[in-house]
Motif scaffolding. Sequence first.
Motif, PDB file in Angstrom:
ATOM      1  N   HIS A  10       0.841  -1.195   0.000  1.00 13.07           N
ATOM      2  CA  HIS A  10       0.000   0.000   0.000  1.00 13.07           C
ATOM      3  C   HIS A  10       0.880   1.250   0.000  1.00 13.07           C
ATOM      4  N   PRO A  11       1.416   1.631  -1.151  1.00 14.41           N
ATOM      5  CA  PRO A  11       2.349   2.758  -1.199  1.00 14.41           C
ATOM      6  C   PRO A  11       1.769   4.029  -0.604  1.00 14.41           C
ATOM      7  N   LEU A  12       2.577   4.740   0.148  1.00 16.00           N
ATOM      8  CA  LEU A  12       2.199   6.019   0.730  1.00 16.00           C
ATOM      9  C   LEU A  12       2.689   7.126  -0.193  1.00 16.00           C
ATOM     10  N   PRO A  13       1.824   8.020  -0.594  1.00 13.16           N
ATOM     11  CA  PRO A  13       2.297   9.112  -1.463  1.00 13.16           C
ATOM     12  C   PRO A  13       3.115  10.133  -0.681  1.00 13.16           C
ATOM     13  N   PHE A  67       0.118   9.500   5.733  1.00 14.36           N
ATOM     14  CA  PHE A  67      -0.274   8.341   6.532  1.00 14.36           C
ATOM     15  C   PHE A  67      -1.765   8.367   6.878  1.00 14.36           C
ATOM     16  N   ASP A  68      -2.561   9.143   6.137  1.00 12.64           N
ATOM     17  CA  ASP A  68      -3.954   9.338   6.514  1.00 12.64           C
ATOM     18  C   ASP A  68      -4.741   8.036   6.599  1.00 12.64           C
ATOM     19  N   GLU A  69      -4.368   7.040   5.815  1.00 10.22           N
ATOM     20  CA  GLU A  69      -5.152   5.807   5.773  1.00 10.22           C
ATOM     21  C   GLU A  69      -4.593   4.713   6.682  1.00 10.22           C
ATOM     22  N   TYR A  70      -3.767   5.122   7.640  1.00 10.58           N
ATOM     23  CA  TYR A  70      -3.158   4.158   8.547  1.00 10.58           C
ATOM     24  C   TYR A  70      -3.554   4.445   9.989  1.00 10.58           C
ATOM     25  N   GLN A  71      -3.673   3.380  10.779  1.00  3.72           N
ATOM     26  CA  GLN A  71      -3.981   3.546  12.191  1.00  3.72           C
ATOM     27  C   GLN A  71      -2.810   4.197  12.912  1.00  3.72           C
ATOM     28  N   TRP A  72      -3.134   4.820  14.013  1.00  2.00           N
ATOM     29  CA  TRP A  72      -2.106   5.445  14.828  1.00  2.00           C
ATOM     30  C   TRP A  72      -1.171   4.396  15.405  1.00  2.00           C
ATOM     31  N   SER A  73      -0.004   4.859  15.790  1.00  2.00           N
ATOM     32  CA  SER A  73       0.979   3.971  16.399  1.00  2.00           C
ATOM     33  C   SER A  73       0.458   3.460  17.739  1.00  2.00           C
ATOM     34  N   ASN A  74       0.482   2.145  17.914  1.00  2.00           N
ATOM     35  CA  ASN A  74       0.096   1.576  19.200  1.00  2.00           C
ATOM     36  C   ASN A  74       1.110   1.913  20.290  1.00  2.00           C
ATOM     37  N   GLU A  75       2.331   2.176  19.887  1.00  2.00           N
ATOM     38  CA  GLU A  75       3.390   2.462  20.856  1.00  2.00           C
ATOM     39  C   GLU A  75       3.267   3.877  21.409  1.00  2.00           C
ATOM     40  N   THR A  76       3.059   4.854  20.521  1.00  2.00           N
ATOM     41  CA  THR A  76       3.018   6.255  20.965  1.00  2.00           C
ATOM     42  C   THR A  76       1.592   6.774  21.134  1.00  2.00           C
ATOM     43  N   VAL A  77       0.603   6.041  20.624  1.00  2.00           N
ATOM     44  CA  VAL A  77      -0.802   6.457  20.616  1.00  2.00           C
ATOM     45  C   VAL A  77      -0.931   7.817  19.934  1.00  2.00           C
ATOM     46  N   LYS A  78      -0.145   8.021  18.909  1.00  2.00           N
ATOM     47  CA  LYS A  78      -0.185   9.249  18.119  1.00  2.00           C
ATOM     48  C   LYS A  78      -0.150   8.878  16.634  1.00  2.00           C
ATOM     49  N   GLU A  98       4.837  -3.036  10.201  1.00  2.00           N
ATOM     50  CA  GLU A  98       4.118  -2.716  11.430  1.00  2.00           C
ATOM     51  C   GLU A  98       3.029  -1.668  11.227  1.00  2.00           C
ATOM     52  N   LEU A  99       2.956  -1.097  10.032  1.00  2.00           N
ATOM     53  CA  LEU A  99       1.896  -0.131   9.760  1.00  2.00           C
ATOM     54  C   LEU A  99       0.563  -0.867   9.619  1.00  2.00           C
ATOM     55  N   GLU A 100      -0.443  -0.377  10.278  1.00  2.00           N
ATOM     56  CA  GLU A 100      -1.752  -1.008  10.242  1.00  2.00           C
ATOM     57  C   GLU A 100      -2.670  -0.222   9.318  1.00  2.00           C
ATOM     58  N   TYR A 101      -2.998  -0.826   8.192  1.00  2.00           N
ATOM     59  CA  TYR A 101      -3.835  -0.182   7.194  1.00  2.00           C
ATOM     60  C   TYR A 101      -5.277  -0.155   7.682  1.00  2.00           C
ATOM     61  N   MET A 102      -5.944   0.964   7.536  1.00  2.00           N
ATOM     62  CA  MET A 102      -7.312   1.106   8.012  1.00  2.00           C
ATOM     63  C   MET A 102      -8.292   0.632   6.942  1.00  2.00           C
ATOM     64  N   LEU A 103      -9.054  -0.398   7.261  1.00  2.00           N
ATOM     65  CA  LEU A 103     -10.052  -0.907   6.333  1.00  2.00           C
ATOM     66  C   LEU A 103     -11.344  -0.126   6.484  1.00  2.00           C
ATOM     67  N   HIS A 104     -12.064   0.023   5.359  1.00  2.00           N
ATOM     68  CA  HIS A 104     -13.282   0.826   5.362  1.00  2.00           C
ATOM     69  C   HIS A 104     -14.402   0.040   6.052  1.00  2.00           C
TER      70      HIS A 104
END
Length: 319
Positions: free
Chosen positions: A46-49, A71-82, A161-167
């Motif tokens: 899932h390439p990031l522009p 990174f708009d279509e990715y979940q926030w970091s579980n580590e930093t919660v940001k 480790e990037l979590e892609y957000m599904l619709h």
Amino acid sequence: MEDLEIVKKSKFYTELNALLREQLTKIKQNIDPVYEQILEEKQFDHPLPIICQFEYASWGGNKQWRLELDFDEYQWSNETVKPHFLNALVYLSISKESIGFKYQLCSSFNNILQPSEIEKIELKLLNDTDFVSKKIKEVERFLDDLPQYFIQEIEKINFDELEYMLHPKIQEKWKQGYLPGFDCIVMGEGDFVIGNVYSTYDPNTGETKQYWSPLCDTTLERIEKYDDDIWTEVSIFHGAFEYENQKIVFGDGAMGNEGYVASTTLTGELNWAIFFTFSNPIHKAEIIDKHLICYGDTGTVIDIDLNNITKIKITLQNT
């Protein structure tokens, strides 16, 4: 508003804006081919522009110029919660009798590159030739080094480790047994590729040829703005199989002339699906040399390049 106009007409702002509009575009052009090679080596699906933003308001009168990974279509970091971020920014905030200013490469993947403090500059200095020359040279040095450092930070990202957000609606409809009922590719995160489908008939040979090509990109929200009744019921036929950590399923739509093929995760979430209004039910599929070959039950054979699923070829159709 008066302070904003003073700043925008100043020597500092004028030269800064011109420099950034020129240089950020060139920097992006230098980074893009290296970045694409990194993504290919990491086999990231899932390439990031990388995008440029020029002189846009972030809050009120504040201005920003940015070169960033989206990174708009990715979940926030579980580590930093940001939110995930990697961006080079030049930031300018406007207040009474002064501005706040900074330029920095920031990364949520590197603790050293967290957002820094803002420098306070008096408005009267914004037309001072010596001061402006010094500040512009500082920014120029920052821009000169930016391509190298931006790529170095990209290489530190663990894309796995990037979590892609599904619709949520597309996933819900899929689990209920529905897909959009027109020629398209629907992605699990909400993007669509509308298909341009047509056929030709040769009266001399009696041969009909079918063609599929990508027409345009859109999203579920943009489609449903004009028509919220796009869904058709689909059935999954026997013969689904696993391939490279995904499951390939296929079947038919509600009408007799329809068929589809889809990729899901091993737990059942939809990665993508391609719906065909002309294929009749897809009753068999197999993978040959990274191509997904789908067989319609009236003889239609559809070849999908798994390296780029918009490359679709109808290789055979009985008449």
